[in-house]
Design a protein around this motif. Structure first.
Motif, short mmCIF file in Angstrom:
data_model
loop_
_atom_site.label_atom_id
_atom_site.label_comp_id
_atom_site.label_asym_id
_atom_site.label_seq_id
_atom_site.Cartn_x
_atom_site.Cartn_y
_atom_site.Cartn_z
N ARG A 93 0.97 -1.10 -0.02
CA ARG A 93 0.16 -0.22 -0.20
C ARG A 93 0.82 1.32 0.01
NH1 ARG A 93 -4.90 -2.54 -0.95
NH2 ARG A 93 -4.41 -4.45 -0.17
N GLU A 94 2.06 1.17 -0.65
CA GLU A 94 2.96 2.16 -0.57
C GLU A 94 2.53 3.51 -0.78
OE1 GLU A 94 3.77 -0.68 -1.74
OE2 GLU A 94 5.50 -1.27 -0.67
N LEU A 95 2.58 4.67 -0.47
CA LEU A 95 2.15 5.95 -1.10
C LEU A 95 3.37 6.28 -2.22
CD1 LEU A 95 1.71 8.01 2.14
CD2 LEU A 95 0.18 6.74 1.00
N GLY A 96 2.59 6.82 -3.47
CA GLY A 96 3.44 6.97 -4.58
C GLY A 96 3.98 5.75 -5.25
N PRO A 97 3.28 5.12 -5.88
CA PRO A 97 3.64 3.94 -6.52
C PRO A 97 4.87 3.78 -7.51
CG PRO A 97 1.36 4.15 -7.03
CD PRO A 97 2.00 5.32 -6.28
N VAL A 129 9.23 -6.42 -4.80
CA VAL A 129 10.25 -7.51 -5.42
C VAL A 129 11.05 -7.76 -4.17
CG1 VAL A 129 12.60 -7.61 -6.71
CG2 VAL A 129 10.33 -6.79 -7.74
N THR A 130 11.61 -6.81 -3.26
CA THR A 130 12.32 -7.03 -2.16
C THR A 130 11.47 -7.81 -1.04
OG1 THR A 130 13.07 -4.76 -2.48
CG2 THR A 130 13.72 -5.98 -0.54
N ALA A 131 10.19 -7.60 -1.03
CA ALA A 131 9.39 -8.19 -0.02
C ALA A 131 9.40 -9.61 -0.44
CB ALA A 131 8.37 -7.47 0.19
N VAL A 132 8.80 -9.92 -1.81
CA VAL A 132 9.05 -11.18 -2.05
C VAL A 132 10.21 -12.17 -1.85
CG1 VAL A 132 8.45 -12.86 -4.40
CG2 VAL A 132 6.90 -10.83 -3.86
N GLY A 133 11.26 -11.52 -2.33
CA GLY A 133 12.47 -12.22 -1.88
C GLY A 133 12.86 -12.28 -0.51
N GLY A 134 12.33 -11.61 0.37
CA GLY A 134 12.49 -11.81 1.84
C GLY A 134 11.54 -12.67 2.46
N ASN A 135 10.27 -12.65 2.11
CA ASN A 135 9.31 -13.35 2.73
C ASN A 135 8.33 -13.55 2.04
OD1 ASN A 135 7.16 -14.82 4.35
ND2 ASN A 135 7.93 -13.64 6.39
N ARG A 136 8.12 -14.49 0.94
CA ARG A 136 7.12 -14.53 -0.10
C ARG A 136 5.53 -14.59 0.52
NH1 ARG A 136 6.53 -19.50 -4.34
NH2 ARG A 136 4.64 -19.08 -5.08
N GLU A 137 5.53 -15.56 1.74
CA GLU A 137 4.04 -15.61 2.16
C GLU A 137 3.72 -14.24 2.83
OE1 GLU A 137 2.28 -17.76 1.77
OE2 GLU A 137 0.42 -17.31 3.17
N ALA A 138 4.57 -13.55 3.67
CA ALA A 138 4.19 -12.17 3.99
C ALA A 138 3.75 -11.48 2.96
CB ALA A 138 5.29 -11.52 4.88
N ALA A 139 4.54 -11.57 1.82
CA ALA A 139 4.36 -10.52 0.72
C ALA A 139 2.84 -10.74 0.08
CB ALA A 139 5.19 -10.69 -0.24
N ARG A 140 2.56 -11.93 0.26
CA ARG A 140 1.24 -12.46 -0.38
C ARG A 140 0.09 -11.97 0.37
NH1 ARG A 140 -2.34 -16.86 -1.78
NH2 ARG A 140 -2.10 -18.00 0.53
N ALA A 146 14.07 1.99 -9.82
CA ALA A 146 12.81 1.11 -9.79
C ALA A 146 12.87 0.12 -8.64
CB ALA A 146 12.86 0.23 -11.12
N LEU A 147 14.01 -0.32 -8.33
CA LEU A 147 14.11 -1.00 -7.14
C LEU A 147 14.00 -0.63 -5.75
CD1 LEU A 147 16.95 -3.74 -8.20
CD2 LEU A 147 14.54 -4.09 -7.91
N THR A 148 14.55 0.80 -5.70
CA THR A 148 14.38 1.31 -4.29
C THR A 148 13.07 2.36 -4.09
OG1 THR A 148 16.16 3.10 -5.24
CG2 THR A 148 16.83 1.27 -4.08
N ARG A 149 12.72 2.94 -5.27
CA ARG A 149 11.74 4.05 -5.27
C ARG A 149 10.50 3.66 -5.84
NH1 ARG A 149 14.05 5.75 -1.69
NH2 ARG A 149 15.78 7.04 -1.46
N THR A 150 10.15 2.56 -6.17
CA THR A 150 8.67 2.42 -6.74
C THR A 150 8.09 1.17 -5.89
OG1 THR A 150 9.48 0.50 -8.15
CG2 THR A 150 9.55 2.84 -8.75
N GLY A 207 7.08 6.70 -7.46
CA GLY A 207 8.08 7.31 -6.48
C GLY A 207 7.90 7.46 -5.16
N LEU A 208 8.33 6.46 -4.33
CA LEU A 208 7.82 6.29 -3.13
C LEU A 208 7.90 7.60 -2.25
CD1 LEU A 208 9.08 2.90 -2.09
CD2 LEU A 208 7.13 3.63 -3.03
N ASP A 209 6.97 8.03 -1.49
CA ASP A 209 6.91 9.16 -0.70
C ASP A 209 7.38 8.64 0.78
OD1 ASP A 209 6.35 11.41 0.66
OD2 ASP A 209 4.27 11.77 -0.03
N GLU A 210 8.61 8.65 0.93
CA GLU A 210 9.24 7.93 2.23
C GLU A 210 8.91 8.84 3.37
OE1 GLU A 210 10.34 5.11 2.53
OE2 GLU A 210 11.09 4.42 0.62
N VAL A 211 8.89 10.23 3.07
CA VAL A 211 8.69 11.21 4.25
C VAL A 211 7.33 11.04 4.89
CG1 VAL A 211 8.77 13.73 5.00
CG2 VAL A 211 10.60 12.81 3.50
#
Lengths: 275, 411
Positions: free
Chosen positions: A114-118, B279-290, B269-273, A120-124
């Motif tokens: 449910r991240e804000l800003g799909p 992707v990171t969540a699925v790699g860390g804990n697939r069931e939690a992500a689901r 894409a990996l850090t800001r979307t 460009g994540l709005d981390e703040v």
């Protein structure tokens, strides 16, 4: 969270299950379960190990699909194909295993999916909202930028509950919410459950701890071997509850409590209630 | 602003690290607990450079470095795909074959069938996407382990490559075409390379400054303007110096610029979307992500498709680099190099941890070793052994760091 429409709905039937069954191969985990949850009500779901409590929660969360039966949510018949469907209807779940991603930090876990800003994540904004939610729970989390792997069991529980409240659900389910918690945190979570109820949410709570159940529940629904085995009010005697849970009036627990009652009345409440 | 009235610095248990000394101490703490980041690669690069430069002083010449970076770009792009697939905790062993098949398809469609070059490139990339989609279906619908499906894909796609190349076995791409000069002799004008580095430095400062201001306004802890500026200036100076050194020879290859652009895009894409977070969540804990409502199958599909698409792009680039599409394309150590680069760069084989930069750093290490050994005139037998050894060391470092992270509560 203080949505006036939610307050107005208090007492209204939020969730209603009729004839829910679930089979895993030849095993019937649940048979003809009936369950009603009203807005502004805490329903405790109790039962022995293997009674089907967690299976029922997983069905309500959309993790498992029932083999048969109907589910009505907010007056409409619904089917929950996946956890996303349950979430978007307004059913939030805190699982017993918490289902947190240990490699992500607290903020990322609270907002997972449910991240804000799909794009460009709005981390703040997410961090501020995370702090607000944790404050509401009077949570003691040192930093929301630590990965969940570094948190204690109680802190993880708090993060999981905070996450379930993010979507402002109409029904929140807590699977053993106090099992991993210390004394102060247990009291805090029970307070929180009351606060959630007072906002007009329906609460389903699973617990083995009769003391906690009596403290907050408005109704106690007993499951035994995958079937309904009675509905009690919190002032039902321990004896009644234990025999409903274990299915026998005569067993080690009841014999011991009888002996104690005979030896030193009145007994310490709660001590004997643990199945 | 004093730290006590900040929203996220209220807890007395939180260690405060302020100033330069605090930053250094926080860094050492992180490293000790197994959160190594790019440190092993940088140490490795320094060792490699020292050893090879002392053995042969051509190694660190501008000319050789330009070659190393040029060669890094092709396999580096393939390695970006490996980062995607490792992030969700799966593996693709067929990237070499897919890249070879893409280059063969480019040759067949462009040279033999006279398609316009852009259409042939698009077709090659689309073929890669289709292969990745097939792996994803095998994984999602049949629960086929990616290790097995891509291992069979390695053979099957190699067969496909040999089949479409037919009897000749090799197609030469026309010299002088934009495609081939992009792969062999297209360099940025010096002034443009300096300007791009400067823009990057300003960008680093601007985004850092903007975030800090927003966090300040929200009463969250923030980095000081001085430290943001210091990082941006150090980065800019270091990059400008590297660019200057490359410009002493032919300059910065456009292909390297293309690779770097892809690295930056994947990093964003990996850090800001939301996709990257999923992707990171699925790699860390697939069931939690689901259970969080993430479309886990969709995420797996996107990772498999991206991996094969990057492999196909890498194949197109390497055929441009070699000016040919042959039976040898994508065979040999391409597969291993691409996977090794991602792992050496710090992307975990266990899923959920990694960065697009690991492909960049890792492939530079691998190409540096390969170039150094070639300069020493060592046979490829020795090259294979040494690269294999480096990969083993990288995986050992990854496993040890992971164990240490678990025991320090940083998994």
């Amino acid at each position: 969270m203080d949505d006036p429409t939610l307050l107005a709905r208090r007492g209204e039937l939020v969730l209603s299950l009729r004839g829910i069954s679930k089979h895993f191969g030849a095993v019937s985990a649940l048979t003809d379960i009936e369950l009603d949850v009203h807005a502004g009500e805490v329903v405790a779901l109790v039962g022995d190990n293997g009674a089907g409590k967690s299976t029922l929660v997983k069905i309500l969360a959309g993790v498992h699909q029932p083999s048969s039966g109907t589910m009505r949510f907010g007056g409409k018949e619904v089917t929950l194909a996946d956890p996303g469907a349950a979430l978007s209807l307004g059913i939030a779940t805190v699982f017993q295993d918490l289902a947190l991603c240990e490699n992500l930090d607290v903020v990322a876990n609270i907002f997972l999916g449910r991240e804000l800003g799909p794009l460009g994540l709005d981390e703040v904004s997410m961090e501020i909202k995370a702090w607000t939610l944790l404050r509401e729970l009077s949570a003691r989390i040192p930093s929301v930028r630590e990965v969940v792997a570094s948190l204690s069991g109680g802190q993880r529980q708090t993060v999981a509950i905070a996450r379930s409240l993010l979507l402002e659900p109409r029904l929140i389910m807590l699977d053993e919410p106090t099992a991993a918690l210390g004394v102060a945190q247990t009291a805090e979570v029970l307070n929180l459950i009351e606060r959630v109820r007072d906002r007009g949410l329906g609460v389903v709570m699973i617990s083995h701890n009769m003391e906690d159940v009596r403290a907050v529940a408005d109704r106690i629904v007993v499951l035994r071997l995958g079937r309904n085995n009675g509905v009690f009010t919190p002032d039902a005697s321990n004896h009644e509850l234990v025999s409903a849970i274990t299915g026998a009036a005569e067993n080690a627990v009841s014999r011991r409590s009888d002996r104690r009652r005979a030896m030193m009345p009145p007994p310490a409440a709660g001590e004997e209630a643990r199945p | 602003m004093s730290s006590s009235n900040l929203v996220d610095r209220g807890d007395e248990r939180l260690k405060q690290s302020v100033g330069v000394r605090g930053a250094i101490r926080a860094f050492l703490d992180r490293v000790r607990s197994g959160d190594l980041g790019p440190l092993p690669v940088i140490v490795g690069l320094v060792i490699i450079c020292t050893v090879f430069e002392s053995l042969n002083d051509v190694f660190l010449s501008s000319n050789n470095l330009v070659n190393v970076l040029y060669d890094s770009s092709t396999i580096g792009v393939i390695s970006l795909g490996i980062v995607c697939i490792l992030m969700v905790g799966e593996i693709d062993l067929s990237v070499g074959s897919v890249s070879g098949f893409a280059s063969a398809l480019l040759g067949v469609l462009w040279v033999n069938a006279n398609w316009p070059v852009w259409l042939a490139v698009l077709a090659a990339i689309a073929a890669g996407a289709a292969i990745g989609f097939l792996y994803a279906q095998l994984f999602n619908r049949f629960g086929m382990p990616s290790f097995v499906s891509t291992l069979s894909g390695l053979l099957a796609v190699l067969g496909l490559q040999l089949y479409i190349l037919g009897q000749s076995g090799s197609i030469n791409l026309p010299y002088g075409s934009p495609m081939v000069s992009f792969g062999q002799s297209l360099f940025m004008p010096a002034i443009l390379s300096y300007a791009l580095v400067l823009i990057a430095g300003i960008g680093v400062f601007a985004t850092g400054y903007r975030t800090a201001r927003r966090r300040q306004a929200a009463r969250l802890s923030s980095r000081s303007t001085a430290s943001i500026a210091a990082v941006a200036i150090v980065l800019t100076v270091a990059l400008e110096a590297s660019v200057f050194y490359l410009n002493l020879d032919r300059g910065v290859p456009w292909m390297l610029g293309f690779f770097l652009a892809l690295v930056l895009m994947l990093h964003y894409a990996l850090t800001r979307t939301r996709w990257g977070r999923s992707v990171t969540a699925v790699g860390g804990n697939r069931e939690a992500a689901r259970r969080a409502g993430i479309n886990v199958r969709g995420i797996y599909t996107s990772a498999f498709v991206l991996c094969s698409v990057f492999a196909a792009i890498g194949g197109v680039l390497s055929s441009a680099r070699l000016a040919s599409a042959s039976q040898q394309a994508g065979t040999g150590d391409v597969n291993l190099d691409a996977i090794a680069a991602a792992v050496i760069g710090g992307t975990s084989l266990f899923g959920g941890r990694g960065s697009a930069y690991s492909a960049l750093l890792g492939i530079i290490v691998i190409q540096a070793i390969s170039s150094g050994l070639t300069l020493l005139d060592l046979s490829s037998s020795l090259r294979y052994m040494i690269t294999g050894g480096v990969l083993a060391v990288a995986v050992i470092v990854d496993s040890l760091a992971r164990r240490s992270r678990v025991s320090h509560g940083r998994a």
